[in-house]
Design a protein around this motif. Sequence first.
Motif, PDB file in Angstrom:
ATOM      1  N   GLN A   1      18.970   4.917 -27.472  1.00 50.67           N
ATOM      2  CA  GLN A   1      19.850   5.185 -28.605  1.00 50.67           C
ATOM      3  C   GLN A   1      20.810   4.021 -28.831  1.00 50.67           C
ATOM      4  OE1 GLN A   1      19.414   7.597 -30.753  1.00 50.67           O
ATOM      5  NE2 GLN A   1      21.114   6.861 -31.984  1.00 50.67           N
ATOM      6  N   GLN A   2      21.290   3.429 -27.744  1.00 49.69           N
ATOM      7  CA  GLN A   2      22.202   2.289 -27.838  1.00 49.69           C
ATOM      8  C   GLN A   2      21.540   1.131 -28.594  1.00 49.69           C
ATOM      9  OE1 GLN A   2      23.951   1.110 -24.067  1.00 49.69           O
ATOM     10  NE2 GLN A   2      24.210  -0.992 -24.778  1.00 49.69           N
ATOM     11  N   VAL A   3      20.273   0.839 -28.272  1.00 52.37           N
ATOM     12  CA  VAL A   3      19.552  -0.242 -28.947  1.00 52.37           C
ATOM     13  C   VAL A   3      19.288   0.129 -30.398  1.00 52.37           C
ATOM     14  CG1 VAL A   3      17.433  -1.621 -28.972  1.00 52.37           C
ATOM     15  CG2 VAL A   3      18.519  -1.071 -26.800  1.00 52.37           C
ATOM     16  N   ARG A   4      18.902   1.379 -30.661  1.00 49.92           N
ATOM     17  CA  ARG A   4      18.651   1.821 -32.041  1.00 49.92           C
ATOM     18  C   ARG A   4      19.886   1.650 -32.921  1.00 49.92           C
ATOM     19  NH1 ARG A   4      16.436   6.696 -29.458  1.00 49.92           N
ATOM     20  NH2 ARG A   4      14.210   6.322 -29.224  1.00 49.92           N
ATOM     21  N   GLU A   5      21.062   1.839 -32.330  1.00 47.61           N
ATOM     22  CA  GLU A   5      22.319   1.711 -33.078  1.00 47.61           C
ATOM     23  C   GLU A   5      22.714   0.262 -33.309  1.00 47.61           C
ATOM     24  OE1 GLU A   5      25.108   4.044 -30.863  1.00 47.61           O
ATOM     25  OE2 GLU A   5      24.162   5.930 -31.435  1.00 47.61           O
TER      26      GLU A   5
ATOM     27  N   VAL B   1      15.138  -6.666 -14.962  1.00 51.62           N
ATOM     28  CA  VAL B   1      13.674  -6.666 -14.968  1.00 51.62           C
ATOM     29  C   VAL B   1      13.185  -7.673 -13.929  1.00 51.62           C
ATOM     30  CG1 VAL B   1      11.606  -7.063 -16.357  1.00 51.62           C
ATOM     31  CG2 VAL B   1      13.629  -6.061 -17.421  1.00 51.62           C
ATOM     32  N   GLY B   2      12.590  -7.161 -12.867  1.00 48.68           N
ATOM     33  CA  GLY B   2      12.047  -8.044 -11.835  1.00 48.68           C
ATOM     34  C   GLY B   2      13.108  -8.950 -11.221  1.00 48.68           C
ATOM     35  N   GLY B   3      14.313  -8.425 -11.060  1.00 43.33           N
ATOM     36  CA  GLY B   3      15.387  -9.217 -10.462  1.00 43.33           C
ATOM     37  C   GLY B   3      16.111 -10.124 -11.446  1.00 43.33           C
ATOM     38  N   GLU B   4      15.654 -10.154 -12.696  1.00 43.89           N
ATOM     39  CA  GLU B   4      16.311 -10.976 -13.719  1.00 43.89           C
ATOM     40  C   GLU B   4      17.006 -10.068 -14.730  1.00 43.89           C
ATOM     41  OE1 GLU B   4      14.490 -14.565 -15.479  1.00 43.89           O
ATOM     42  OE2 GLU B   4      12.686 -13.878 -14.450  1.00 43.89           O
ATOM     43  N   LYS B   5      18.165 -10.521 -15.206  1.00 43.86           N
ATOM     44  CA  LYS B   5      18.871  -9.765 -16.249  1.00 43.86           C
ATOM     45  C   LYS B   5      18.296 -10.158 -17.617  1.00 43.86           C
ATOM     46  CE  LYS B   5      23.262  -8.933 -13.946  1.00 43.86           C
ATOM     47  NZ  LYS B   5      22.945  -7.598 -13.547  1.00 43.86           N
ATOM     48  N   VAL B   6      17.878  -9.145 -18.380  1.00 41.51           N
ATOM     49  CA  VAL B   6      17.304  -9.358 -19.707  1.00 41.51           C
ATOM     50  C   VAL B   6      18.112  -8.526 -20.702  1.00 41.51           C
ATOM     51  CG1 VAL B   6      15.242  -9.047 -21.141  1.00 41.51           C
ATOM     52  CG2 VAL B   6      14.989  -9.741 -18.755  1.00 41.51           C
ATOM     53  N   THR B   7      18.488  -9.133 -21.820  1.00 40.79           N
ATOM     54  CA  THR B   7      19.214  -8.412 -22.856  1.00 40.79           C
ATOM     55  C   THR B   7      18.253  -8.100 -23.998  1.00 40.79           C
ATOM     56  OG1 THR B   7      21.244  -9.576 -22.275  1.00 40.79           O
ATOM     57  CG2 THR B   7      21.202  -8.480 -24.412  1.00 40.79           C
ATOM     58  N   VAL B   8      18.266  -6.851 -24.437  1.00 42.06           N
ATOM     59  CA  VAL B   8      17.411  -6.389 -25.534  1.00 42.06           C
ATOM     60  C   VAL B   8      18.332  -5.970 -26.673  1.00 42.06           C
ATOM     61  CG1 VAL B   8      15.686  -4.703 -26.241  1.00 42.06           C
ATOM     62  CG2 VAL B   8      15.734  -5.494 -23.884  1.00 42.06           C
ATOM     63  N   GLY B   9      17.969  -6.356 -27.903  1.00 42.44           N
ATOM     64  CA  GLY B   9      18.800  -5.941 -29.025  1.00 42.44           C
ATOM     65  C   GLY B   9      18.194  -6.274 -30.365  1.00 42.44           C
ATOM     66  N   ILE B  10      18.897  -5.883 -31.408  1.00 46.85           N
ATOM     67  CA  ILE B  10      18.489  -6.143 -32.792  1.00 46.85           C
ATOM     68  C   ILE B  10      18.898  -7.569 -33.144  1.00 46.85           C
ATOM     69  CG2 ILE B  10      18.827  -5.450 -35.209  1.00 46.85           C
ATOM     70  CD1 ILE B  10      17.602  -3.167 -33.727  1.00 46.85           C
ATOM     71  N   ASP B  11      17.994  -8.311 -33.752  1.00 46.41           N
ATOM     72  CA  ASP B  11      18.312  -9.633 -34.296  1.00 46.41           C
ATOM     73  C   ASP B  11      17.521  -9.767 -35.588  1.00 46.41           C
ATOM     74  OD1 ASP B  11      18.801 -12.250 -34.987  1.00 46.41           O
ATOM     75  OD2 ASP B  11      18.538 -13.031 -32.956  1.00 46.41           O
ATOM     76  N   LEU B  12      18.189  -9.613 -36.725  1.00 48.59           N
ATOM     77  CA  LEU B  12      17.513  -9.590 -38.021  1.00 48.59           C
ATOM     78  C   LEU B  12      16.959 -10.938 -38.427  1.00 48.59           C
ATOM     79  CD1 LEU B  12      19.914  -7.230 -39.988  1.00 48.59           C
ATOM     80  CD2 LEU B  12      17.900  -6.656 -38.628  1.00 48.59           C
ATOM     81  N   ARG B  13      17.289 -11.983 -37.687  1.00 46.95           N
ATOM     82  CA  ARG B  13      16.721 -13.302 -37.981  1.00 46.95           C
ATOM     83  C   ARG B  13      15.302 -13.426 -37.434  1.00 46.95           C
ATOM     84  NH1 ARG B  13      21.861 -16.134 -35.516  1.00 46.95           N
ATOM     85  NH2 ARG B  13      21.397 -14.429 -34.125  1.00 46.95           N
ATOM     86  N   GLU B  14      14.899 -12.488 -36.573  1.00 47.65           N
ATOM     87  CA  GLU B  14      13.553 -12.466 -36.003  1.00 47.65           C
ATOM     88  C   GLU B  14      12.644 -11.648 -36.910  1.00 47.65           C
ATOM     89  OE1 GLU B  14      12.623 -14.101 -33.189  1.00 47.65           O
ATOM     90  OE2 GLU B  14      14.632 -14.925 -33.127  1.00 47.65           O
TER      91      GLU B  14
ATOM     92  N   SER C   1      13.982  -7.626 -33.791  1.00 45.94           N
ATOM     93  CA  SER C   1      14.580  -7.443 -32.468  1.00 45.94           C
ATOM     94  C   SER C   1      14.173  -8.610 -31.581  1.00 45.94           C
ATOM     95  CB  SER C   1      14.103  -6.130 -31.853  1.00 45.94           C
ATOM     96  OG  SER C   1      12.716  -6.185 -31.611  1.00 45.94           O
ATOM     97  N   ARG C   2      14.892  -8.732 -30.457  1.00 44.66           N
ATOM     98  CA  ARG C   2      14.486  -9.732 -29.511  1.00 44.66           C
ATOM     99  C   ARG C   2      15.026  -9.394 -28.141  1.00 44.66           C
ATOM    100  NH1 ARG C   2      17.866 -15.335 -29.888  1.00 44.66           N
ATOM    101  NH2 ARG C   2      19.905 -14.509 -29.494  1.00 44.66           N
ATOM    102  N   SER C   3      14.399  -9.968 -27.124  1.00 42.96           N
ATOM    103  CA  SER C   3      14.923  -9.862 -25.773  1.00 42.96           C
ATOM    104  C   SER C   3      15.056 -11.275 -25.249  1.00 42.96           C
ATOM    105  CB  SER C   3      13.987  -9.024 -24.887  1.00 42.96           C
ATOM    106  OG  SER C   3      12.705  -9.589 -24.886  1.00 42.96           O
ATOM    107  N   TYR C   4      16.074 -11.514 -24.480  1.00 43.63           N
ATOM    108  CA  TYR C   4      16.279 -12.845 -23.935  1.00 43.63           C
ATOM    109  C   TYR C   4      16.901 -12.734 -22.559  1.00 43.63           C
ATOM    110  CZ  TYR C   4      20.733 -11.763 -26.195  1.00 43.63           C
ATOM    111  OH  TYR C   4      21.870 -11.134 -26.621  1.00 43.63           O
ATOM    112  N   ARG C   5      16.598 -13.704 -21.718  1.00 44.14           N
ATOM    113  CA  ARG C   5      17.095 -13.718 -20.367  1.00 44.14           C
ATOM    114  C   ARG C   5      18.519 -14.255 -20.325  1.00 44.14           C
ATOM    115  NH1 ARG C   5      12.472 -12.553 -19.619  1.00 44.14           N
ATOM    116  NH2 ARG C   5      10.909 -12.632 -18.073  1.00 44.14           N
ATOM    117  N   ALA C   6      19.328 -13.635 -19.523  1.00 43.46           N
ATOM    118  CA  ALA C   6      20.703 -14.106 -19.357  1.00 43.46           C
ATOM    119  C   ALA C   6      20.677 -15.394 -18.544  1.00 43.46           C
ATOM    120  CB  ALA C   6      21.540 -13.048 -18.630  1.00 43.46           C
ATOM    121  N   THR C   7      21.557 -16.343 -18.882  1.00 46.81           N
ATOM    122  CA  THR C   7      21.568 -17.611 -18.146  1.00 46.81           C
ATOM    123  C   THR C   7      22.744 -17.655 -17.193  1.00 46.81           C
ATOM    124  OG1 THR C   7      22.797 -18.582 -19.982  1.00 46.81           O
ATOM    125  CG2 THR C   7      20.418 -18.918 -19.947  1.00 46.81           C
TER     126      THR C   7
END
Length: 200
Positions: free
Chosen positions: A165-169, A177-190, A194-200
Amino acid sequence: MKDSDTILSNQLPYEQLAKLGLDREKVEKLPQEVKEKLIKGEVTPLMEVSLPARNGMVITLPLKLQLAADRDGNPTLIAYPVQRELSPERNNELRLSQQEIDALRRGDVLQKTVDIDGEKTRRYLQLDPETKSIIHRRVTDVQIEQRLKDMEKVNDIELGTQQKQQVREGKPMELNVGGEKVTVGIDLREPQGSRSYRAT
């Protein structure tokens, strides 16, 4: 280019592009990256267009373009001109409150029912940082549900109802994910919205 991309390129709204000084010949000469983004429904990089003014002069305007579907499913062109700040006229059209404007300026993605060209629809709204224009897309056009299912399938994780629900909003969600932090969210430029990207 894939066959489906070729079909889409045949549906480019050349009449609308011509109003921006981009006739068929100029569209064909656009850089490949720009054409591909346009055909896929992504927001293009900044580009300059030339518009004839009433006094016979030509105005050069920097903007971004995006191809979307109108309510009948026909391709339509959306232009995001460069502005110094959020345009009050645009805010009036979308009927944004000061709180919503502040949230967009912070980089938040909002979900709101808006009336665009006589069509009331639930849309995601996002401020493009380069143009200061508000990018918007119908909630139903953003393939977030499929993206969440794919993530669960590929990464063998199960997202809770509250997380989905948080992502839908439109709120970004951080996952491990597998020991790595991944952020998932809406990105209207894609293209899929939506897109997911790894935290640096």
